[in-house]
Structure formats: C-alpha cells, structure tokens
Design a protein around this motif. Sequence first.
Motif, mmCIF file in Angstrom:
data_model
loop_
_atom_site.group_PDB
_atom_site.id
_atom_site.type_symbol
_atom_site.label_atom_id
_atom_site.label_comp_id
_atom_site.label_asym_id
_atom_site.label_seq_id
_atom_site.Cartn_x
_atom_site.Cartn_y
_atom_site.Cartn_z
ATOM 1 N N LEU A 78 0.837 -1.204 0.000
ATOM 2 C CA LEU A 78 0.000 0.000 0.000
ATOM 3 C C LEU A 78 0.870 1.251 0.000
ATOM 4 O O LEU A 78 0.592 2.209 -0.713
ATOM 5 C CB LEU A 78 -0.914 0.001 1.214
ATOM 6 C CG LEU A 78 -1.752 1.265 1.413
ATOM 7 C CD1 LEU A 78 -2.781 1.408 0.299
ATOM 8 C CD2 LEU A 78 -2.414 1.281 2.769
ATOM 9 N N LEU A 79 1.931 1.233 0.808
ATOM 10 C CA LEU A 79 2.899 2.317 0.832
ATOM 11 C C LEU A 79 4.236 1.784 0.342
ATOM 12 O O LEU A 79 4.798 0.863 0.928
ATOM 13 C CB LEU A 79 3.068 2.875 2.247
ATOM 14 C CG LEU A 79 2.168 4.019 2.687
ATOM 15 C CD1 LEU A 79 2.551 4.457 4.092
ATOM 16 C CD2 LEU A 79 2.199 5.192 1.734
ATOM 17 N N ARG A 80 4.716 2.372 -0.723
ATOM 18 C CA ARG A 80 5.944 1.893 -1.370
ATOM 19 C C ARG A 80 7.021 2.963 -1.272
ATOM 20 O O ARG A 80 6.777 4.133 -1.579
ATOM 21 C CB ARG A 80 5.643 1.577 -2.839
ATOM 22 C CG ARG A 80 6.811 1.164 -3.686
ATOM 23 C CD ARG A 80 6.290 0.785 -5.078
ATOM 24 N NE ARG A 80 7.375 0.460 -5.976
ATOM 25 C CZ ARG A 80 7.815 1.230 -6.964
ATOM 26 N NH1 ARG A 80 7.230 2.402 -7.190
ATOM 27 N NH2 ARG A 80 8.800 0.850 -7.732
ATOM 28 N N ILE A 81 8.218 2.548 -0.832
ATOM 29 C CA ILE A 81 9.374 3.434 -0.863
ATOM 30 C C ILE A 81 9.962 3.337 -2.260
ATOM 31 O O ILE A 81 10.432 2.283 -2.681
ATOM 32 C CB ILE A 81 10.416 3.040 0.194
ATOM 33 C CG1 ILE A 81 9.792 3.112 1.597
ATOM 34 C CG2 ILE A 81 11.641 3.925 0.090
ATOM 35 C CD1 ILE A 81 10.678 2.547 2.682
ATOM 36 N N CYS A 82 9.905 4.430 -2.990
ATOM 37 C CA CYS A 82 10.298 4.404 -4.399
ATOM 38 C C CYS A 82 11.818 4.399 -4.562
ATOM 39 O O CYS A 82 12.543 4.926 -3.722
ATOM 40 C CB CYS A 82 9.711 5.616 -5.124
ATOM 41 S SG CYS A 82 7.912 5.605 -5.152
ATOM 42 N N PRO A 83 12.309 3.835 -5.653
ATOM 43 C CA PRO A 83 13.751 3.858 -5.920
ATOM 44 C C PRO A 83 14.220 5.274 -6.248
ATOM 45 O O PRO A 83 13.435 6.123 -6.663
ATOM 46 C CB PRO A 83 13.912 2.926 -7.124
ATOM 47 C CG PRO A 83 12.570 2.929 -7.791
ATOM 48 C CD PRO A 83 11.564 3.112 -6.701
ATOM 49 N N THR A 84 15.498 5.516 -6.048
ATOM 50 C CA THR A 84 16.099 6.806 -6.383
ATOM 51 C C THR A 84 17.208 6.599 -7.391
ATOM 52 O O THR A 84 17.788 5.516 -7.491
ATOM 53 C CB THR A 84 16.676 7.490 -5.126
ATOM 54 O OG1 THR A 84 17.633 6.615 -4.512
ATOM 55 C CG2 THR A 84 15.578 7.809 -4.124
ATOM 56 N N GLY A 85 17.519 7.656 -8.152
ATOM 57 C CA GLY A 85 18.592 7.592 -9.132
ATOM 58 C C GLY A 85 19.953 7.561 -8.458
ATOM 59 O O GLY A 85 20.158 8.161 -7.406
ATOM 60 N N ALA A 86 20.897 6.874 -9.084
ATOM 61 C CA ALA A 86 22.214 6.680 -8.473
ATOM 62 C C ALA A 86 23.052 7.947 -8.473
ATOM 63 O O ALA A 86 23.898 8.136 -7.602
ATOM 64 C CB ALA A 86 22.953 5.562 -9.205
ATOM 65 N N ASN A 87 22.842 8.821 -9.414
ATOM 66 C CA ASN A 87 23.731 9.966 -9.584
ATOM 67 C C ASN A 87 23.136 11.287 -9.097
ATOM 68 O O ASN A 87 23.625 12.349 -9.443
ATOM 69 C CB ASN A 87 24.136 10.101 -11.051
ATOM 70 C CG ASN A 87 24.885 8.875 -11.540
ATOM 71 O OD1 ASN A 87 25.702 8.323 -10.811
ATOM 72 N ND2 ASN A 87 24.592 8.443 -12.757
ATOM 73 N N GLU A 88 22.082 11.215 -8.314
ATOM 74 C CA GLU A 88 21.445 12.428 -7.836
ATOM 75 C C GLU A 88 21.303 12.384 -6.323
ATOM 76 O O GLU A 88 21.521 11.344 -5.695
ATOM 77 C CB GLU A 88 20.070 12.590 -8.499
ATOM 78 C CG GLU A 88 20.125 12.663 -10.020
ATOM 79 C CD GLU A 88 18.740 12.767 -10.629
ATOM 80 O OE1 GLU A 88 17.905 13.505 -10.069
ATOM 81 O OE2 GLU A 88 18.502 12.111 -11.643
ATOM 82 N N ASP A 89 20.959 13.507 -5.727
ATOM 83 C CA ASP A 89 20.783 13.604 -4.285
ATOM 84 C C ASP A 89 19.591 12.744 -3.858
ATOM 85 O O ASP A 89 18.436 13.081 -4.114
ATOM 86 C CB ASP A 89 20.550 15.071 -3.919
ATOM 87 C CG ASP A 89 20.417 15.276 -2.415
ATOM 88 O OD1 ASP A 89 20.320 14.281 -1.680
ATOM 89 O OD2 ASP A 89 20.407 16.441 -1.983
ATOM 90 N N ALA A 90 19.883 11.628 -3.213
ATOM 91 C CA ALA A 90 18.827 10.675 -2.860
ATOM 92 C C ALA A 90 17.780 11.298 -1.946
ATOM 93 O O ALA A 90 16.583 11.031 -2.088
ATOM 94 C CB ALA A 90 19.440 9.439 -2.200
ATOM 95 N N ALA A 91 18.200 12.122 -1.011
ATOM 96 C CA ALA A 91 17.255 12.707 -0.058
ATOM 97 C C ALA A 91 16.209 13.565 -0.759
ATOM 98 O O ALA A 91 15.044 13.610 -0.347
ATOM 99 C CB ALA A 91 18.004 13.534 0.983
ATOM 100 N N ARG A 92 16.598 14.242 -1.818
ATOM 101 C CA ARG A 92 15.656 15.120 -2.523
ATOM 102 C C ARG A 92 14.736 14.347 -3.469
ATOM 103 O O ARG A 92 13.699 14.864 -3.877
ATOM 104 C CB ARG A 92 16.420 16.213 -3.271
ATOM 105 C CG ARG A 92 17.117 17.165 -2.331
ATOM 106 C CD ARG A 92 17.674 18.390 -3.024
ATOM 107 N NE ARG A 92 18.326 19.249 -2.043
ATOM 108 C CZ ARG A 92 17.689 20.086 -1.234
ATOM 109 N NH1 ARG A 92 16.377 20.194 -1.299
ATOM 110 N NH2 ARG A 92 18.346 20.821 -0.361
ATOM 111 N N GLN A 93 15.099 13.148 -3.812
ATOM 112 C CA GLN A 93 14.240 12.313 -4.654
ATOM 113 C C GLN A 93 13.303 11.436 -3.818
ATOM 114 O O GLN A 93 12.297 10.951 -4.319
ATOM 115 C CB GLN A 93 15.079 11.353 -5.498
ATOM 116 C CG GLN A 93 16.068 11.974 -6.432
ATOM 117 C CD GLN A 93 16.887 10.877 -7.074
ATOM 118 O OE1 GLN A 93 16.345 9.990 -7.722
ATOM 119 N NE2 GLN A 93 18.174 10.912 -6.869
#
Length: 203
Positions: A78-93
């Motif tokens: 129901l609640l999914r933690i989405c993937p983040t891009g490897a080359n960007e600021d993970a916290a902001r994504q």
Amino acid sequence: MHVHLSLRDAETGEPVLFDAGRPGRLSELGGRFAAGILTHARAITAITAPSPVSFLRLTPHRWSAGGVFLAERNREALLRICPTGANEDAARQFNLEFRAADATANPWLVIGALVRAGLRGLTAGYAVPEVWPEECTEAELSGVPSLPGSLEEALDELDKDDVVRGWFDGDLLRTHVDVKRTELALVEGLEREEMCRRIADVY
C-alpha cells in the motif's frame, strides 16, 4: 493513480524522509508518518478509492495494493518506498507512494486524508512499521492486513474510525457516504463488465 508524498523541514526546506542508516533508508519521522497512513488505511480507502469498481484492482498480483504494509520498491505494498537515481541527491528524490487511489476520487480529499493520517502518526506517536523488502513471497505476506474488499466494506470501516471521521465536516462526510451508498445501490447485481461500463460513463 498513485500519490507520491515527501516531507520537508518547515524552517530549512530540507527533505526529512531520508536516512541512509535506517531500514529502507526511511527516517524515523518518515516511519511514523507512514504508520499513520497504514493505521487508518482501511477507512481512508473510502475516500481514495470511492467507486463501486475501485476495489476490483486493489487485490494481490495486480501491482496496485495487495496489502496494508510498507515496503521498499515492492509493488504489492500500500505504501511503497520508491527507488532513487544513483547519480542524484537521494534525499531530494526520496518519497513514499500511496497506491490505493484512483481517478474516481476527489484529489483534494485524497491529499487531505493522507496528510492528516500521516500527521496523526507523528502527533500520536504511532510505532514505526516494519519495512518489507522488495521481494516477498505470498506466504511471507499472508499475515499482513488486507484492504477492504469492496466500497461497501470501506464505508463500514470509515464509519468505525472516529479519528478519520473527525477530519471532515459532518455535512461533507454524510454527503460523501450517502452518494457512495446510492452508487452501490444503482449497480447492485450487475456483472463486473457492465458495472465498469456504467462507472466509466459517469466519470
């Protein structure tokens, strides 16, 4: 129609969901916010998935929401933690994805209900839920709570959840429930295909 949620510090504007050292990289604050949504999920779906056909897709193996749980990238959650891009600021994504909304819902009520639920998790000190991994077997997930199986069941859950009911003006809530019960009566006894056609014609 999935809803992505992120939180920022009111003073600094910095994102606050991300913590690389915690399970799923979800901060403790983010976990409590998620807990509020999970705790009240069965009632909230009467707002976020409010048509007689909404619950046809909210079942396991449909990549929608197979159960009321929080997981890392798992499309059954129901609640999914989405993937983040490897080359960007993970916290902001970094964001949480709520997967039990659809286009028959009022988007403002959806956002309002989700934010209020998350804030309830923060202010009432709800326990941080387990973060399930991306890959889970059906047997492993057999014990997680399920979503309501129908709009009628979701409306009953809403009626039982005094916390969620307290977020809405009484007249608005009564109108919403009355309209939804009328819709259920109008499609009672119809086959799924005809029910979907009727709802599509309306929306």
